[in-house]
Design an enzyme around this catalytic site. Structure first.
Site, PDB file in Angstrom:
ATOM      1  N   TYR A   1     -15.205   1.007  -6.364  1.00 62.76           N
ATOM      2  CA  TYR A   1     -16.445   1.751  -6.148  1.00 62.76           C
ATOM      3  C   TYR A   1     -17.389   1.597  -7.341  1.00 62.76           C
ATOM      4  O   TYR A   1     -18.546   1.973  -7.274  1.00 62.76           O
ATOM      5  CB  TYR A   1     -16.128   3.236  -5.892  1.00 62.76           C
ATOM      6  CG  TYR A   1     -15.209   3.396  -4.695  1.00 62.76           C
ATOM      7  CD1 TYR A   1     -15.717   3.362  -3.395  1.00 62.76           C
ATOM      8  CD2 TYR A   1     -13.826   3.518  -4.859  1.00 62.76           C
ATOM      9  CE1 TYR A   1     -14.879   3.458  -2.305  1.00 62.76           C
ATOM     10  CE2 TYR A   1     -12.975   3.621  -3.762  1.00 62.76           C
ATOM     11  CZ  TYR A   1     -13.516   3.583  -2.484  1.00 62.76           C
ATOM     12  OH  TYR A   1     -12.678   3.661  -1.395  1.00 62.76           O
TER      13      TYR A   1
ATOM     14  N   LYS B   1      -2.290  -1.661  -3.798  1.00 65.58           N
ATOM     15  CA  LYS B   1      -3.156  -0.485  -3.747  1.00 65.58           C
ATOM     16  C   LYS B   1      -2.319   0.765  -3.903  1.00 65.58           C
ATOM     17  O   LYS B   1      -1.315   0.874  -3.189  1.00 65.58           O
ATOM     18  CB  LYS B   1      -3.867  -0.481  -2.396  1.00 65.58           C
ATOM     19  CG  LYS B   1      -4.720   0.721  -2.144  1.00 65.58           C
ATOM     20  CD  LYS B   1      -5.332   0.652  -0.784  1.00 65.58           C
ATOM     21  CE  LYS B   1      -6.017   1.973  -0.523  1.00 65.58           C
ATOM     22  NZ  LYS B   1      -6.203   2.214   0.873  1.00 65.58           N
TER      23      LYS B   1
ATOM     24  N   ARG C   1     -10.340  10.305   1.850  1.00 62.28           N
ATOM     25  CA  ARG C   1     -10.126  10.960   3.149  1.00 62.28           C
ATOM     26  C   ARG C   1     -11.205  11.998   3.433  1.00 62.28           C
ATOM     27  O   ARG C   1     -11.516  12.279   4.583  1.00 62.28           O
ATOM     28  CB  ARG C   1      -8.717  11.546   3.211  1.00 62.28           C
ATOM     29  CG  ARG C   1      -7.690  10.414   3.236  1.00 62.28           C
ATOM     30  CD  ARG C   1      -6.273  10.902   3.309  1.00 62.28           C
ATOM     31  NE  ARG C   1      -5.362   9.776   3.137  1.00 62.28           N
ATOM     32  CZ  ARG C   1      -4.052   9.887   2.976  1.00 62.28           C
ATOM     33  NH1 ARG C   1      -3.498  11.089   2.969  1.00 62.28           N
ATOM     34  NH2 ARG C   1      -3.300   8.823   2.820  1.00 62.28           N
TER      35      ARG C   1
ATOM     36  N   LYS D   1       0.857  -1.181   0.000  1.00 62.94           N
ATOM     37  CA  LYS D   1       0.000   0.000   0.000  1.00 62.94           C
ATOM     38  C   LYS D   1       0.896   1.235   0.000  1.00 62.94           C
ATOM     39  O   LYS D   1       1.715   1.412   0.901  1.00 62.94           O
ATOM     40  CB  LYS D   1      -0.905  -0.012   1.232  1.00 62.94           C
ATOM     41  CG  LYS D   1      -1.735   1.261   1.361  1.00 62.94           C
ATOM     42  CD  LYS D   1      -2.742   1.179   2.474  1.00 62.94           C
ATOM     43  CE  LYS D   1      -3.464   2.506   2.617  1.00 62.94           C
ATOM     44  NZ  LYS D   1      -4.462   2.483   3.678  1.00 62.94           N
TER      45      LYS D   1
ATOM     46  N   SER E   1     -10.219   5.586  -4.404  1.00 71.03           N
ATOM     47  CA  SER E   1     -11.133   6.712  -4.567  1.00 71.03           C
ATOM     48  C   SER E   1     -10.693   7.697  -5.637  1.00 71.03           C
ATOM     49  O   SER E   1     -11.521   8.223  -6.375  1.00 71.03           O
ATOM     50  CB  SER E   1     -11.295   7.428  -3.225  1.00 71.03           C
ATOM     51  OG  SER E   1     -10.037   7.860  -2.728  1.00 71.03           O
TER      52      SER E   1
ATOM     53  N   ARG F   1       1.520  10.121   5.741  1.00 71.66           N
ATOM     54  CA  ARG F   1       1.591   8.717   6.121  1.00 71.66           C
ATOM     55  C   ARG F   1       2.866   8.039   5.615  1.00 71.66           C
ATOM     56  O   ARG F   1       2.947   6.828   5.525  1.00 71.66           O
ATOM     57  CB  ARG F   1       0.386   7.961   5.563  1.00 71.66           C
ATOM     58  CG  ARG F   1      -0.972   8.512   5.965  1.00 71.66           C
ATOM     59  CD  ARG F   1      -2.020   7.404   5.972  1.00 71.66           C
ATOM     60  NE  ARG F   1      -3.386   7.861   5.893  1.00 71.66           N
ATOM     61  CZ  ARG F   1      -4.044   8.481   6.863  1.00 71.66           C
ATOM     62  NH1 ARG F   1      -3.430   8.771   7.991  1.00 71.66           N
ATOM     63  NH2 ARG F   1      -5.312   8.830   6.704  1.00 71.66           N
TER      64      ARG F   1
ATOM     65  N   GLU G   1       7.280  -6.572   1.115  1.00 68.46           N
ATOM     66  CA  GLU G   1       6.093  -6.434   1.962  1.00 68.46           C
ATOM     67  C   GLU G   1       5.109  -7.588   1.733  1.00 68.46           C
ATOM     68  O   GLU G   1       4.529  -8.130   2.673  1.00 68.46           O
ATOM     69  CB  GLU G   1       5.385  -5.108   1.680  1.00 68.46           C
ATOM     70  CG  GLU G   1       6.061  -3.891   2.291  1.00 68.46           C
ATOM     71  CD  GLU G   1       5.741  -3.739   3.784  1.00 68.46           C
ATOM     72  OE1 GLU G   1       5.130  -4.633   4.378  1.00 68.46           O
ATOM     73  OE2 GLU G   1       6.130  -2.701   4.357  1.00 68.46           O
TER      74      GLU G   1
HETATM   75  C1  PBG Z   1      -7.363   3.505   5.746  1.00 65.99           C
HETATM   76  C2  PBG Z   1      -7.619   3.377   4.301  1.00 65.99           C
HETATM   77  C3  PBG Z   1      -7.450   4.325   3.282  1.00 65.99           C
HETATM   78  C4  PBG Z   1      -7.934   3.749   2.123  1.00 65.99           C
HETATM   79  C5  PBG Z   1      -8.356   2.469   2.443  1.00 65.99           C
HETATM   80  N1  PBG Z   1      -8.129   2.267   3.789  1.00 65.99           N
HETATM   81  C6  PBG Z   1      -6.963   5.720   3.335  1.00 65.99           C
HETATM   82  C7  PBG Z   1      -5.576   6.038   3.640  1.00 65.99           C
HETATM   83  O1  PBG Z   1      -4.725   5.167   3.808  1.00 65.99           O
HETATM   84  O2  PBG Z   1      -5.337   7.231   3.767  1.00 65.99           O
HETATM   85  C8  PBG Z   1      -7.991   4.425   0.782  1.00 65.99           C
HETATM   86  C9  PBG Z   1      -9.075   3.941  -0.096  1.00 65.99           C
HETATM   87  C10 PBG Z   1      -9.386   4.825  -1.243  1.00 65.99           C
HETATM   88  O3  PBG Z   1      -8.747   5.863  -1.516  1.00 65.99           O
HETATM   89  O4  PBG Z   1     -10.342   4.473  -1.947  1.00 65.99           O
HETATM   90  N2  PBG Z   1      -6.032   3.496   6.119  1.00 65.99           N
END
Ligand code: PBG
Length: 327
Positions: free
Chosen positions: A312, A247, A204, A194, A273, A216, A232
């Site tokens: 989505y 992701k 967010r 990720k 997203s 992050r 990982e």
């Molecule tokens: C929580 C999480 C996130 C997403 C999935 N789980 C946000 C992030 O890491 O800031 C992102 C999913 C998306 O953008 O559709 N940690």
């Protein structure tokens, strides 16, 4: 003309093109991410993700029914709590929003496969994915809370848990806790590779989970790195992950392929997203045909090697599959 090999022979018509198609998709590997918000009688459109809504637990059934009707039988729940604190305590509260959602969905939609996103960022007042130690997350203390969150979701009725926090050692910690509490058969889908990505921006807003300070990057991966993504993924396999995820999806096809070849468990790709929001924005400006684009995005993830696609667009894609636009 001495052309012996003519690739176009196999493109002559739709029937033949379908016969020789290399990538096949069906609805059973689609997962729809869904936002559950505290409160009652709420279905509110997410401003950053036009066409997507946040639901209160009493109204989530409307969406679950539509999904089931379309043939999408797996959902992943994200909770947006009424109150947040330093240690994200609603994430592992038995009456937390997501726990109540699991309990109700389990009762009302027994045939739906229910997955819980396990993270603290939606639940912490500072928006980071773990508890803090100064300006950074305290990795090892966070593990306990993630494990508690996973167990509480399993107790509430989740079929599978999906840790998205990117702390070191979380898969092992969650596996041990689930086993100890009697959930040895609950699978873990780890967000293994990720990346710290700007593609999460619209999420967010939806989850009210932007970090209050900093970013992050001390836990999510640097997007320049390929070897580290493999590391990982292999680490999560060793810790007991049942499925590993890459992701985002769209800009990371190389890693979906690479990880697919290096592990012997299913690989999931999460079309996040930002991917969704870009397609919607371009389509509403009239620049692209959203259905055709989402079909290409899905096929690209499977072509890269994904076995599971989290999106989505799940419901719309199911429609595209029904109409033979993709398949
Ligand atoms: C929580 C999480 C996130 C997403 C999935 N789980 C946000 C992030 O890491 O800031 C992102 C999913 C998306 O953008 O559709 N940690």
């Amino acid at each position: 003309m001495g052309l012996t090999i003519r690739p176009r022979r196999l493109r002559a018509n739709e029937q033949l093109r379908k016969m020789v198609r290399e990538t096949r998709m069906d609805k059973s590997s689609l997962i729809y991410p869904m936002f559950l918000v505290e409160g009652e009688n709420i279905k509110e459109e997410i401003p950053s993700m036009k066409g997507q809504s946040r639901y209160s637990v009493d109204r989530m059934g409307e969406k679950l029914e539509e999904l089931a009707e379309a043939g999408v039988m797996a959902v992943m729940f994200f909770g947006i709590p009424g109150k947040k604190d330093e240690i994200g305590s609603v994430a592992y509260a038995q009456d937390g929003v997501v726990q109540r959602a699991f309990a109700k969905a389990r009762r009302d939609f027994p045939q739906m496969y229910l997955i819980g996103d396990v993270c603290l960022c939606e639940y912490t007042s500072h928006g980071h994915c773990g508890v803090l130690c100064g300006q950074d997350v305290d990795n090892d203390r966070t593990l306990e809370l993630l494990a508690k969150t996973a167990v509480s979701q399993a107790q509430a009725g989740a079929d599978m848990v999906a840790p998205s926090d990117m702390m070191d050692g979380r898969v092992a910690a969650i596996r041990a806790a689930l086993d100890r509490e009697g959930y040895a058969h609950t699978p873990i889908m780890s967000y293994a590779a990720k990346f710290a990505s700007a593609f999460y921006g619209p999420f967010r807003v939806a989850a009210e989970s932007a970090p209050a300070f900093g970013d992050r990057k001390t836990y999510q991966m640097d997007f320049h790195n390929r070897r580290e993504a493999i590391k990982e993924a292999l680490l999560d396999v060793r810790e007991g992950a049942d499925i590993v995820m890459v992701k985002p999806a769209m800009a990371y096809g190389d890693l979906i392929r690479e990880i697919r070849e290096r592990v012997d468990i299913p690989v999931a790709a999460y079309s996040v997203s930002g991917e969704y929001a870009m397609v919607q924005a371009a389509a509403s400006a009239g620049y692209i045909d959203s259905e055709r684009v989402m079909c290409e995005m899905e096929a690209s993830a499977y072509r890269a090697g994904a076995d599971i696609y989290i999106t989505y667009f799940a419901q719309e894609l199911a429609g595209c599959i029904d109409r033979g636009m993709i398949g």
